[in-house]
Motif scaffolding. Structure first.
Motif, PDB file in Angstrom:
ATOM      1  N   ARG A   1       0.859  -1.182   0.000  1.00 20.25           N
ATOM      2  CA  ARG A   1       0.000   0.000   0.000  1.00 20.25           C
ATOM      3  C   ARG A   1       0.897   1.234   0.000  1.00 20.25           C
ATOM      4  O   ARG A   1       1.706   1.436   0.914  1.00 20.25           O
TER       5      ARG A   1
ATOM      6  N   THR B   1       0.147   0.719 -10.001  1.00 22.60           N
ATOM      7  CA  THR B   1      -0.948  -0.242 -10.017  1.00 22.60           C
ATOM      8  C   THR B   1      -0.610  -1.432 -10.921  1.00 22.60           C
ATOM      9  O   THR B   1      -0.827  -2.594 -10.555  1.00 22.60           O
TER      10      THR B   1
ATOM     11  N   GLU C   1      -1.128  -1.181  -4.380  1.00 27.32           N
ATOM     12  CA  GLU C   1      -2.361  -0.433  -4.134  1.00 27.32           C
ATOM     13  C   GLU C   1      -1.939   1.005  -3.869  1.00 27.32           C
ATOM     14  O   GLU C   1      -1.438   1.334  -2.786  1.00 27.32           O
TER      15      GLU C   1
END
Length: 290
Positions: A3, A29, A34
Protein backbone atom coordinates in the motif's frame (compact mmCIF):
# COMPACT_ATOMS: atom_id res chain seq x y z
CA UNK A 1 -0.02 -6.07 -2.08
CA UNK A 2 2.06 -3.06 -0.95
CA UNK A 3 0.00 0.00 0.00
CA UNK A 4 1.62 3.19 -1.22
CA UNK A 5 0.49 6.79 -0.78
CA UNK A 6 1.79 9.60 -2.97
CA UNK A 7 1.64 12.89 -1.06
CA UNK A 8 0.63 15.87 -3.18
CA UNK A 9 -1.10 19.19 -2.55
CA UNK A 10 -4.54 20.63 -3.12
CA UNK A 11 -4.34 23.41 -5.73
CA UNK A 12 -7.89 24.50 -4.98
CA UNK A 13 -9.97 25.52 -7.95
CA UNK A 14 -6.94 25.44 -10.27
CA UNK A 15 -6.08 22.17 -12.01
CA UNK A 16 -3.23 20.19 -10.48
CA UNK A 17 0.12 21.07 -11.95
CA UNK A 18 1.53 17.59 -11.35
CA UNK A 19 1.20 15.93 -14.74
CA UNK A 20 3.10 12.90 -13.49
CA UNK A 21 0.70 11.76 -10.76
CA UNK A 22 -1.75 9.80 -12.96
CA UNK A 23 1.14 8.26 -14.91
CA UNK A 24 2.90 7.15 -11.74
CA UNK A 25 -0.29 5.83 -10.15
CA UNK A 26 -0.97 3.75 -13.26
CA UNK A 27 2.60 2.38 -13.28
CA UNK A 28 2.41 1.46 -9.58
CA UNK A 29 -0.95 -0.24 -10.02
CA UNK A 30 0.33 -2.19 -13.02
CA UNK A 31 3.34 -3.27 -10.95
CA UNK A 32 1.08 -4.75 -8.27
CA UNK A 33 0.71 -1.97 -5.71
CA UNK A 34 -2.36 -0.43 -4.13
CA UNK A 35 -1.52 3.20 -4.81
CA UNK A 36 -3.35 6.44 -4.02
CA UNK A 37 -2.53 10.14 -4.23
CA UNK A 38 -3.68 12.40 -1.38
CA UNK A 39 -3.03 16.01 -0.34
CA UNK A 40 -0.48 16.05 2.46
CA UNK A 41 -2.66 18.28 4.64
CA UNK A 42 -5.86 16.21 4.31
CA UNK A 43 -6.86 15.44 7.94
CA UNK A 44 -8.92 12.43 6.86
CA UNK A 45 -5.97 10.43 5.52
CA UNK A 46 -4.61 7.62 7.71
CA UNK A 47 -1.00 7.77 6.55
CA UNK A 48 0.02 4.98 8.92
CA UNK A 49 -2.20 2.55 7.01
CA UNK A 50 0.28 2.61 4.13
CA UNK A 51 3.52 0.69 3.83
CA UNK A 52 5.25 3.71 2.32
CA UNK A 53 4.41 7.38 1.88
CA UNK A 54 6.29 9.04 -0.98
CA UNK A 55 6.45 12.82 -0.96
CA UNK A 56 5.72 13.77 -4.52
CA UNK A 57 4.18 17.17 -5.33
CA UNK A 58 3.68 18.94 -2.02
CA UNK A 59 4.40 22.15 -3.90
CA UNK A 60 2.96 24.52 -1.34
CA UNK A 61 5.23 23.32 1.46
CA UNK A 62 7.87 26.06 1.16
CA UNK A 63 5.54 28.75 2.48
CA UNK A 64 3.88 26.37 4.94
CA UNK A 65 6.94 24.82 6.55
CA UNK A 66 5.56 25.33 10.06
CA UNK A 67 2.80 22.85 9.15
CA UNK A 68 4.67 20.69 6.65
CA UNK A 69 7.74 19.69 8.65
CA UNK A 70 5.71 18.55 11.69
CA UNK A 71 3.52 16.55 9.26
CA UNK A 72 6.64 14.83 7.90
CA UNK A 73 7.67 14.01 11.47
CA UNK A 74 4.25 12.55 12.29
CA UNK A 75 4.12 10.42 9.16
CA UNK A 76 7.67 9.23 9.76
CA UNK A 77 6.62 7.94 13.18
CA UNK A 78 3.52 6.24 11.79
CA UNK A 79 5.10 4.50 8.80
CA UNK A 80 8.00 4.76 6.34
CA UNK A 81 8.32 8.01 4.44
CA UNK A 82 10.58 8.91 1.53
CA UNK A 83 12.72 10.75 1.56
CA UNK A 84 13.56 10.23 5.25
CA UNK A 85 12.51 12.80 7.82
CA UNK A 86 16.06 13.95 8.58
CA UNK A 87 16.84 14.48 4.90
CA UNK A 88 13.63 16.43 4.28
CA UNK A 89 14.27 18.70 7.25
CA UNK A 90 17.87 19.34 6.13
CA UNK A 91 16.96 19.96 2.51
CA UNK A 92 13.92 22.18 3.13
CA UNK A 93 16.26 25.01 4.18
CA UNK A 94 18.57 26.10 1.35
CA UNK A 95 21.32 26.83 3.83
CA UNK A 96 22.26 23.24 2.97
CA UNK A 97 24.31 24.82 0.15
CA UNK A 98 26.77 25.91 2.81
CA UNK A 99 27.07 22.31 3.99
CA UNK A 100 27.74 21.14 0.45
CA UNK A 101 30.37 23.83 -0.07
CA UNK A 102 32.07 22.85 3.20
CA UNK A 103 32.19 19.27 1.91
CA UNK A 104 34.03 20.42 -1.22
CA UNK A 105 31.08 20.31 -3.62
CA UNK A 106 31.16 23.12 -6.21
CA UNK A 107 28.08 25.27 -5.58
CA UNK A 108 26.88 28.70 -6.66
CA UNK A 109 28.48 31.14 -4.16
CA UNK A 110 25.84 32.14 -1.61
CA UNK A 111 25.52 34.64 1.22
CA UNK A 112 22.65 34.55 3.71
CA UNK A 113 20.88 37.60 5.14
CA UNK A 114 18.63 36.92 8.11
CA UNK A 115 16.23 39.52 9.52
CA UNK A 116 18.32 42.13 11.33
CA UNK A 117 21.51 41.50 9.34
CA UNK A 118 23.20 44.44 7.66
CA UNK A 119 22.54 44.47 3.92
CA UNK A 120 25.48 44.42 1.51
CA UNK A 121 24.75 43.81 -2.16
CA UNK A 122 27.11 43.28 -5.13
CA UNK A 123 28.10 46.47 -6.92
CA UNK A 124 30.01 44.90 -9.81
CA UNK A 125 27.66 42.24 -11.19
CA UNK A 126 24.07 41.13 -11.58
CA UNK A 127 22.82 39.19 -8.58
CA UNK A 128 19.88 37.09 -7.41
CA UNK A 129 17.86 37.43 -4.22
CA UNK A 130 15.64 34.57 -3.06
CA UNK A 131 14.49 32.94 0.20
CA UNK A 132 16.10 29.97 1.91
CA UNK A 133 12.64 28.42 2.03
CA UNK A 134 11.23 28.63 -1.48
CA UNK A 135 10.24 26.78 -4.63
CA UNK A 136 9.16 27.61 -8.16
CA UNK A 137 11.12 30.92 -8.08
CA UNK A 138 8.71 32.29 -5.45
CA UNK A 139 10.12 35.50 -3.96
CA UNK A 140 13.11 35.29 -6.33
CA UNK A 141 14.39 38.07 -8.59
CA UNK A 142 17.44 39.10 -10.57
CA UNK A 143 18.94 42.57 -10.18
CA UNK A 144 21.61 44.74 -11.75
CA UNK A 145 24.05 46.81 -9.63
CA UNK A 146 21.87 49.84 -10.39
CA UNK A 147 18.78 48.28 -8.79
CA UNK A 148 19.92 48.16 -5.18
CA UNK A 149 16.93 50.19 -4.01
CA UNK A 150 14.47 47.67 -5.43
CA UNK A 151 16.50 44.77 -4.06
CA UNK A 152 16.56 46.33 -0.59
CA UNK A 153 12.77 46.66 -0.65
CA UNK A 154 12.57 43.03 -1.73
CA UNK A 155 14.76 42.01 1.21
CA UNK A 156 12.70 44.11 3.60
CA UNK A 157 9.51 42.36 2.47
CA UNK A 158 11.09 38.95 3.02
CA UNK A 159 12.45 39.93 6.42
CA UNK A 160 9.03 41.24 7.47
CA UNK A 161 7.76 37.70 6.90
CA UNK A 162 10.61 36.24 8.94
CA UNK A 163 12.39 34.82 5.90
CA UNK A 164 16.15 34.52 5.55
CA UNK A 165 17.38 35.65 2.14
CA UNK A 166 20.02 34.22 -0.13
CA UNK A 167 22.17 36.51 -2.28
CA UNK A 168 23.98 34.89 -5.18
CA UNK A 169 25.81 36.19 -8.24
CA UNK A 170 23.75 35.78 -11.37
CA UNK A 171 25.45 32.87 -13.13
CA UNK A 172 25.67 33.98 -16.74
CA UNK A 173 26.44 30.47 -17.91
CA UNK A 174 22.74 29.74 -17.58
CA UNK A 175 22.06 32.11 -20.48
CA UNK A 176 24.31 29.99 -22.68
CA UNK A 177 23.96 26.38 -21.55
CA UNK A 178 20.80 26.58 -19.44
CA UNK A 179 20.13 24.79 -16.17
CA UNK A 180 20.41 21.00 -16.18
CA UNK A 181 18.43 18.79 -13.85
CA UNK A 182 19.81 15.31 -13.19
CA UNK A 183 17.16 13.03 -11.70
CA UNK A 184 18.20 10.07 -9.57
CA UNK A 185 15.99 7.27 -8.28
CA UNK A 186 17.17 4.42 -6.08
CA UNK A 187 20.69 5.82 -6.20
CA UNK A 188 20.97 5.61 -10.00
CA UNK A 189 20.61 8.22 -12.72
CA UNK A 190 17.06 8.06 -14.06
CA UNK A 191 17.12 10.79 -16.68
CA UNK A 192 18.08 14.44 -17.16
CA UNK A 193 16.59 17.60 -18.62
CA UNK A 194 17.57 21.15 -19.43
CA UNK A 195 15.69 24.45 -19.23
CA UNK A 196 16.53 28.05 -19.97
CA UNK A 197 16.84 30.80 -17.35
CA UNK A 198 13.80 31.42 -15.16
CA UNK A 199 14.76 34.85 -13.83
CA UNK A 200 14.60 37.37 -16.66
CA UNK A 201 15.67 41.01 -16.17
CA UNK A 202 12.96 43.30 -14.83
CA UNK A 203 10.65 40.54 -13.54
CA UNK A 204 9.36 41.44 -10.08
CA UNK A 205 10.01 39.05 -7.21
CA UNK A 206 6.28 38.67 -6.58
CA UNK A 207 5.34 38.11 -10.23
CA UNK A 208 4.22 34.71 -11.47
CA UNK A 209 7.06 32.89 -13.21
CA UNK A 210 7.36 29.87 -15.48
CA UNK A 211 9.32 27.42 -13.34
CA UNK A 212 10.61 25.26 -16.22
CA UNK A 213 10.82 27.29 -19.44
CA UNK A 214 11.69 25.46 -22.67
CA UNK A 215 12.22 22.15 -20.89
CA UNK A 216 13.91 19.50 -23.04
CA UNK A 217 15.51 16.11 -22.51
CA UNK A 218 19.25 16.18 -21.86
CA UNK A 219 22.17 13.76 -21.84
CA UNK A 220 24.46 14.71 -18.94
CA UNK A 221 28.20 15.03 -19.43
CA UNK A 222 30.75 13.14 -17.35
CA UNK A 223 31.57 16.36 -15.49
CA UNK A 224 27.91 16.94 -14.65
CA UNK A 225 27.50 13.38 -13.39
CA UNK A 226 30.63 13.71 -11.26
CA UNK A 227 29.42 16.90 -9.55
CA UNK A 228 25.94 15.47 -9.01
CA UNK A 229 27.34 12.32 -7.43
CA UNK A 230 29.62 14.38 -5.17
CA UNK A 231 26.62 16.38 -4.01
CA UNK A 232 24.60 13.24 -3.24
CA UNK A 233 27.50 11.70 -1.33
CA UNK A 234 27.61 14.80 0.91
CA UNK A 235 23.94 14.48 1.92
CA UNK A 236 23.31 13.27 5.48
CA UNK A 237 21.82 9.76 5.38
CA UNK A 238 22.49 9.63 1.64
CA UNK A 239 22.15 5.80 1.48
CA UNK A 240 18.49 6.26 2.47
CA UNK A 241 17.59 8.50 -0.48
CA UNK A 242 14.82 7.18 -2.69
CA UNK A 243 14.87 10.13 -5.08
CA UNK A 244 16.98 13.20 -5.77
CA UNK A 245 17.33 15.92 -8.36
CA UNK A 246 20.55 17.86 -8.78
CA UNK A 247 20.21 21.18 -10.60
CA UNK A 248 23.42 22.37 -12.24
CA UNK A 249 24.64 25.49 -14.02
CA UNK A 250 28.02 26.39 -15.50
CA UNK A 251 30.17 28.66 -13.35
CA UNK A 252 32.55 31.38 -14.54
CA UNK A 253 35.16 28.69 -15.25
CA UNK A 254 32.73 26.79 -17.48
CA UNK A 255 32.50 23.88 -15.03
CA UNK A 256 29.20 22.65 -13.55
CA UNK A 257 28.22 23.72 -10.07
CA UNK A 258 25.18 22.97 -7.96
CA UNK A 259 22.38 25.52 -8.12
CA UNK A 260 19.98 23.48 -5.99
CA UNK A 261 19.68 19.97 -4.63
CA UNK A 262 16.05 18.86 -4.60
CA UNK A 263 15.33 16.11 -2.07
CA UNK A 264 11.84 17.06 -0.86
CA UNK A 265 9.40 17.24 -3.78
CA UNK A 266 11.23 17.50 -7.11
CA UNK A 267 9.20 17.40 -10.30
CA UNK A 268 10.05 14.11 -12.00
CA UNK A 269 9.25 15.29 -15.55
CA UNK A 270 7.89 11.87 -16.47
CA UNK A 271 5.90 13.55 -19.24
CA UNK A 272 9.25 14.37 -20.83
CA UNK A 273 10.68 10.90 -20.20
CA UNK A 274 7.71 8.48 -20.44
CA UNK A 275 10.01 5.47 -20.40
CA UNK A 276 11.05 6.26 -16.83
CA UNK A 277 7.67 5.63 -15.19
CA UNK A 278 8.14 1.86 -14.85
CA UNK A 279 11.61 2.29 -13.37
CA UNK A 280 10.30 4.77 -10.80
CA UNK A 281 7.44 2.43 -9.88
CA UNK A 282 9.86 -0.47 -9.45
CA UNK A 283 12.09 1.53 -7.10
CA UNK A 284 9.10 2.68 -5.04
CA UNK A 285 7.87 -0.91 -4.72
CA UNK A 286 11.32 -2.07 -3.69
CA UNK A 287 11.45 0.62 -1.00
CA UNK A 288 8.00 -0.32 0.25
CA UNK A 289 9.02 -3.98 0.62
CA UNK A 290 12.30 -3.35 2.45
Amino acid sequence: MPRIALATYDPGAAPSKDRDLPVLLAALTAAGAEAVARPWDDPEVEWGAHDLVVIRSTWDYSWRTEQFLPWVERVGKATRIANPVEVVRWNADKRYLGDLAAAGVPVVPTRYLAPGDSVELPSDRDFVVKPTFGAGARFAARYTPGEHGTAVRHLARMHEEGLTAMVQPYVRGIDVSGERALQFFGGRLLHASRKRAVLTPGTAYDADKVAHPDLTAWTPTEAELAVAERALTAVPDAPELLYARVDLVDGADGQPQVMELELVEPNLFLFLHPGSADAVAAEILSAARR
